[in-house]
Structures are given as C-alpha cells and as structure tokens.
Design an enzyme around this catalytic site. Structure first.
Site, PDB file in Angstrom:
ATOM      1  N   GLY A   1     -15.096  -3.727 -61.065  1.00 28.45           N
ATOM      2  CA  GLY A   1     -14.918  -2.346 -61.477  1.00 28.45           C
ATOM      3  C   GLY A   1     -13.827  -1.603 -60.722  1.00 28.45           C
TER       4      GLY A   1
ATOM      5  N   HIS B   1     -21.407   0.223 -23.611  1.00 31.77           N
ATOM      6  CA  HIS B   1     -20.301   0.912 -22.954  1.00 31.77           C
ATOM      7  C   HIS B   1     -19.268  -0.110 -22.478  1.00 31.77           C
ATOM      8  CE1 HIS B   1     -18.247   3.870 -20.420  1.00 31.77           C
ATOM      9  NE2 HIS B   1     -18.234   2.931 -19.472  1.00 31.77           N
TER      10      HIS B   1
END
Length: 470
Positions: free
Chosen positions: A38, A438
């Site tokens: 699509g 982190h």
C-alpha cells in the site's frame, strides 16, 4: 473462489489482517490492485524515511562530523543515488511482505475489487471472491484544497514529490502538518530554499505546545520560512516560477517556488467500492466502525485510513489484527496508546495527551509536567546535537502518567517506552524509579519523571518562589 476471509487491500491494515486470520486457521484471500504494501511501503512511510536518512547523513557530513573529529571534504548530494537507495529499500520490503503472505498460505488476487452483494467481491481481471467475512483496508489518497490553479503539473502531492528526478532550487510547501514538515526538513538539508504556508496558527498544530515551539524554532534557525494563519487563494505560473498567493493575519502575500508540494491532508478511499449497495455506512471521513472495527454490515470490518481513525501505519497494523481476530469469533476492541511520530530535524514524537488536553480534562491544579533537556544529556553531547527534550505529563490524584512528548535525536525511538508505560497505566513514580541504561538518549524519560516528582538528579532543583509580601 470461496474463502473464510477476504481482505480488500494489501497495505499496513490489510496484510496484517490476512496474516492473523491465516494464523487462526481461516482460509484467506487478499485483493490488491496495486503494489503489495500500500501507500506506506510504496509511496509513504518507507520511501520518505529513506529520504530522511539521506538528508540527515548529508547534514552530519556538513555540520556534525567535524565536531567529532572526522574530516570530510567534498560531501554533496547525489540525488540519483538517493532515489536508487529509496527504491531498493521499497522493493526489498515489498518482496518481504509478499513472502510473508505466501508463507502464511494467503492467496493473492491481483485486481480492483468491488462488492457484488454482501458476501462477494467482483475483481477486475480475476475470478470472483466469495467470503464469510471481509476486511476493507483500501487506505487513503492525498487530498487537494479548492484553490484556483492547484491542479498545475508543478503542484505535486507526496506521491508526485517522491517521483521527482531532480531537486528544485525553491520549494513551497502548502500545509504545515506532519507530511509537509517532514518534506520541508528533508529538502532544507538538501540545500533547497523552503517556504511553508499553513492555514492554522502553528505548524503541527495538533501536537503539544512545547513541541510546536521547538520545531518552529529549529525551522527558523535552519532558514525555513513559515507563514501561519495563511489561506491559499490561487496558484499561477509566471516566468519566475510557481506563485502561491495567500491571505492571512499578516495581510497576505505570495511566495514563489520551482515546485509546490500540496500536503493538506488525505481522504479515505471509499469511492466505487459498492459500499452503499450492501448497506455499509460511511461519510467523507471514512467507513463507520465500532471498537471491534465492525461496520454496519456485521460480517464486514474496516481498518486503517479508510476507517477514519488514525491515519498511521502502526495503528492500521493493530486494527488489522483485531479485525481478523473478531472475524475468527473473538471479541476484541481497539485500545492502547497510539504514538505520533514526525521525522523532522529535530524529530518530534508523542503519545497520550498533550499538556493542554490533560489540563482541560483534569483541571490545571491536577496536572504536573516534568521536562528534561537534551542539553543536560551526555549521550546527546556525544552525537554533537543537544537540541530537544523529553516531557512527562501526569495527574496528581493517583500519579498516573497521561502523556509523553519527545523532541530531538531518536525521539521516535524513545517514545516507544512511553507507549508501554501508558498501556501499563504506569504512575510517574514507576517511571522515575526505573533504572535507565546509561549513557542513552532514552534515559531522558526517567529524568523527566524525576523533574516532575520534584527530585531531579541531573538538573538543579527548581527555584522556590519567595512568599508574597503582605
């Protein structure tokens, strides 16, 4: 051909519906008149984001690499290769979906389908498909406003823009929504003079005010001209190029470009499907459905853009799965947080309520926000781009998280953590007490929650207001 489920359209709503129905043991046929995948795979999400990556790479070569100690000389845009790369990605993804349909035993019927009674699709150039259940997933198409001269060949929609063979020197973008802003950002990095003309008072007007301000500021810094509160009145071709005339709050005026991108929204593909012949209710927004995506015809469902909810591929994916499961006899309703992503520079992403929506629903006194800037984020510094922030929005009675907004590098990746948090009905404490890896960009979400809780670790505490004098 007789099947349990017939799916009309093989885009991001249709092919997941077909695959999920097949997984549940149903016989399935997909009817598609164009390319598998699509709009999203062929002329939407995938090719535009391929262009985004090329644009960001060019920006990095010109602006970022030197700061990181990498010397690059002579970097320039090779638009032919940009197009080759885009088309290669598209074809690879299309073949992948074709393979998935085949692997799941889904029959592909090539041709345009239309209802021939409540339990059959007539297909041009192919045999009729009889079904017990159907899923309509015909998508949407670019819409054009009623502006004199807007049908000129040099006024293109997003599909036409993706097919160009050379980069214009000047681009006028009519419409400052998601599509318009993404193309504006891309072409600015390609070295094009870009002007946006937007009818409403701001670009990306449905997003959080802080995100709007950040993107408008970034566009101004980049040299993208933005005219808001401006209504297009006519388009004309002159010796100097295409001229877009507008009227607005600043008195009106005109802008000139070599090409005009018309990005003023999309319309559901509901025409010539025979919907009215079988009693399926629809309007200009799309086919009317309930939470299960069932239409007014009990055994027929509609998903994706044609259903008139979110015009987003990722929402269509889930809607397709839900329709298939309901066709198989289950009862599942569409629910869950839907992320909204804008692939500009900086990226903008959000999920849940904006701050204004939260204050309207819960009251000003019952809503708290927290914002953590990328300026304070080590990982952003490593990318040499500290533009942006993450913002949390929560209510104070239970501490429930109501929304997340992200602006900056990888905002469209960061927002997925917000989606899961909202779906889990997480509290702001849960987000703030989580352990974030982190150094990462995503730890800005935790840090924003800590700001909202009044206990920031990597930002100075908010200044306390002095008591008012009697």
């Amino acid at each position: 051909m007789d099947v349990d489920v017939a799916v009309l359209g093989a885009g991001p709503g249709g092919y997941p519906a077909a695959i999920r129905a097949a997984q549940l043991g149903l016989t399935v046929a997909v009817i598609e008149q164009g390319a598998i995948g699509g709009t999203c795979l062929n002329v939407g999400c995938i090719p535009t984001k391929a262009w985004v990556q090329s644009a960001h790479s060019l920006k990095d070569a010109h602006e970022t690499f030197a700061a990181l100690g990498v010397k690059v000389s002579g970097a320039e845009l090779d638009f032919a290769q940009v197009q080759t790369n885009k088309e290669g990605i598209v074809s690879t993804m299309v073949r992948g979906v074709e393979g998935l349909l085949k692997a799941n035993g889904v029959t592909l019927v090539q041709g345009r389908g239309r209802f021939e009674g409540p339990n059959a699709f007539a297909v041009e150039g192919a045999e009729k498909v009889n079904f017990k259940h159907a899923v309509i997933a015909t998508g949407s198409a670019p819409a054009r406003p009623p502006v004199d001269g807007i049908d000129h060949p040099r006024c293109v929609d997003s599909t036409g823009m993706l097919a160009i063979t050379e980069v214009p020197k000047r681009l006028v973008v009519l419409g400052g929504g998601v599509i318009g802003c993404e193309f504006a950002s891309i072409f600015s990095h390609f070295g094009v003079e870009v002007t946006i003309v937007e009818f409403l008072d701001h670009i990306i007007p449905m997003e959080d005010a802080d995100a709007i301000t950040a993107l408008e500021r970034a566009f101004k810094k980049r040299g993208i001209a933005v005219h808001t509160g401006a209504k297009a009145t006519r388009v004309e071709e002159t010796g100097d190029g295409m001229v877009l005339h507008y009227e607005g709050k600043d008195g009106g005026g005109s802008v000139t470009g070599d090409l005009i991108l018309v990005s003023t929204g999309r319309s559901a593909n509901v025409e010539d499907l025979g919907l009215q012949d079988v009693g399926i209710a629809y309007d200009k927004k799309g086919i009317k459905t309930d939470g299960t995506r069932r239409t007014s015809l009990d055994h027929v469902y509609a998903v994706g853009d044609v259903a008139g909810y979110w015009q987003l591929a990722h929402s269509a994916f889930r809607e397709g799965e839900i329709a298939a499961e309901n066709a198989a006899g289950h009862h599942i309703e569409m629910s869950g947080a839907v992320p909204r992503c804008i692939y500009t520079d900086p990226e903008v992403a959000a999920v849940g309520l904006t701050e204004a929506q939260a204050r309207e629903q819960y009251g000003d006194a019952n809503v708290v926000t927290g914002q953590f800037p990328f300026q304070a984020l080590a990982r952003a510094a490593m990318f040499a781009d500290r533009t942006g922030f993450v913002k949390t929005i929560h209510e104070t009675r239970y501490g429930e998280l109501l929304g997340v907004v992200a602006v900056g590098l990888s905002a469209t990746e960061i927002i997925n953590a917000g989606v899961i948090a909202l779906d889990a009905e997480s509290t702001i404490e849960t987000v703030g007490d989580s352990i974030a890896a982190h150094p990462t960009l995503a730890e800005a979400l935790k840090e924003a929650a800590l700001v909202a809780l009044g206990r920031p670790i990597h930002m100075p505490p908010a200044k306390k207001r002095a008591p008012a004098k009697a």
